[in-house]
Design a protein around this motif. Structure first.
Motif, short mmCIF file in Angstrom:
data_model
loop_
_atom_site.label_atom_id
_atom_site.label_comp_id
_atom_site.label_asym_id
_atom_site.label_seq_id
_atom_site.Cartn_x
_atom_site.Cartn_y
_atom_site.Cartn_z
N HIS A 81 48.13 27.24 42.76
CA HIS A 81 47.16 26.20 42.44
C HIS A 81 45.73 26.73 42.34
CE1 HIS A 81 50.53 23.71 43.96
NE2 HIS A 81 50.20 23.00 42.90
N ALA A 82 45.59 28.00 42.03
CA ALA A 82 44.26 28.60 41.88
C ALA A 82 44.12 29.19 40.49
CB ALA A 82 44.05 29.68 42.94
N GLU A 83 43.03 28.84 39.84
CA GLU A 83 42.70 29.40 38.53
C GLU A 83 41.50 30.31 38.72
OE1 GLU A 83 40.74 27.59 34.54
OE2 GLU A 83 42.58 26.58 35.22
N HIS A 85 38.48 32.86 37.88
CA HIS A 85 37.45 33.16 36.89
C HIS A 85 36.58 34.28 37.45
CE1 HIS A 85 38.38 29.48 34.55
NE2 HIS A 85 38.60 28.94 35.74
N PRO A 86 37.09 35.54 37.38
CA PRO A 86 36.34 36.66 37.96
C PRO A 86 34.96 36.77 37.32
CG PRO A 86 38.55 37.31 37.23
CD PRO A 86 38.30 35.94 36.70
N PRO A 87 33.97 37.23 38.08
CA PRO A 87 34.09 37.72 39.46
C PRO A 87 33.62 36.71 40.51
CG PRO A 87 32.00 38.44 38.56
CD PRO A 87 32.65 37.58 37.50
N SER A 88 33.46 35.43 40.12
CA SER A 88 32.73 34.59 41.06
C SER A 88 33.21 33.15 41.21
CB SER A 88 31.24 34.54 40.65
OG SER A 88 31.13 33.98 39.35
N ARG A 89 34.26 32.72 40.52
CA ARG A 89 34.66 31.31 40.65
C ARG A 89 36.17 31.17 40.68
NH1 ARG A 89 33.35 29.37 36.18
NH2 ARG A 89 35.03 28.03 35.47
N ILE A 90 36.63 30.27 41.56
CA ILE A 90 38.05 29.94 41.66
C ILE A 90 38.17 28.42 41.61
CG2 ILE A 90 40.18 30.17 42.99
CD1 ILE A 90 38.81 32.54 44.48
N GLU A 91 38.91 27.93 40.65
CA GLU A 91 39.20 26.50 40.58
C GLU A 91 40.47 26.26 41.39
OE1 GLU A 91 37.23 24.33 39.19
OE2 GLU A 91 35.87 25.77 38.25
N THR A 101 41.49 36.55 46.82
CA THR A 101 42.48 36.56 45.72
C THR A 101 43.69 37.45 45.97
OG1 THR A 101 41.23 38.30 44.57
CG2 THR A 101 40.72 36.01 43.99
N GLU A 102 43.69 38.24 47.03
CA GLU A 102 44.82 39.12 47.32
C GLU A 102 45.55 38.59 48.56
OE1 GLU A 102 43.47 43.17 47.65
OE2 GLU A 102 42.41 43.09 45.71
#
Length: 199
Positions: A52-54, A56-62, A25-26
């Protein structure tokens, strides 16, 4: 080749989930494991991992194109990265079909796995060679393998060779913390390897 191919990829890395989350994410961290060095890398990272990334901390990226990245704690020191694109994985429609995105994620997450294992904070430099090639074993210890690519660790350097069904190949070599002289020597050595696998 298909950008639409469904996939389910899992790679376990030796790092806690919060560390892996930061790596995904960084942008300043992503550029040390994603893809390879080129002038447009920062822009590509911005499009894929920011625009294009959504999160959902701490474990999911749409992600875009119906892709989802999940981080699953294996234990306090290991994390399973799972990236999926929905679809019929068991159907014959996709059997032996080369998926650009699928093969990219396989390479990139193994590059991340290698970085976290070998040099989590060192700057990277990459070598890229493209052209007709054949899939073959490379110098070093096997790191990962899929139907269309193979990765090898050679004394802390990761080399990944991928070859599409049409014979177009790509060699990506990732090095860490080398000065110009050491990098030039590594580049010359991998140029010889590339010549040996070039069609």
């Amino acid at each position: 080749m298909s950008m639409d191919k469904p996939f389910h990829i899992e790679v376990t890395v030796d790092a806690p989930r919060d560390v892996v989350w930061r790596e995904l994410t960084e942008p300043e961290r992503i550029k040390h494991w994603f893809g390879w060095d080129y002038d447009g890398l920062d822009g590509e990272i911005d499009v894929i991992f920011v625009e294009h990334a959504e999160l959902h901390p701490p474990s999911r990226i749409e992600m875009g194109m119906e892709q989802t990245i999940e981080l699953i704690e294996v234990d306090a020191r290991r994390t399973l990265i799972r990236v999926t694109k929905p679809g019929d994985l068991d159907g014959l429609e996709w059997k032996d079909v080369y998926g650009d995105i699928e093969e990219g994620w396989i390479m990139f997450f193994h590059q991340l796995r290698h970085r976290l294992a070998v040099a989590p904070d060192a700057p990277r430099r990459t070598i890229l060679r493209e052209g007709p090639a054949r899939l073959a074993d490379l110098p070093g210890t096997p790191w990962h393998a899929s139907q269309f690519q193979r990765g090898f660790d050679a004394d802390g350097t990761l080399a990944v060779l991928g070859v599409k069904p049409d014979g177009e190949g790509r060699l990506v070599v990732t090095t860490y913390g080398l000065d110009d002289g050491a990098f030039a020597a590594v580049e010359a050595r991998w140029d010889e390897v590339w010549r040996s696998v070039s069609a």
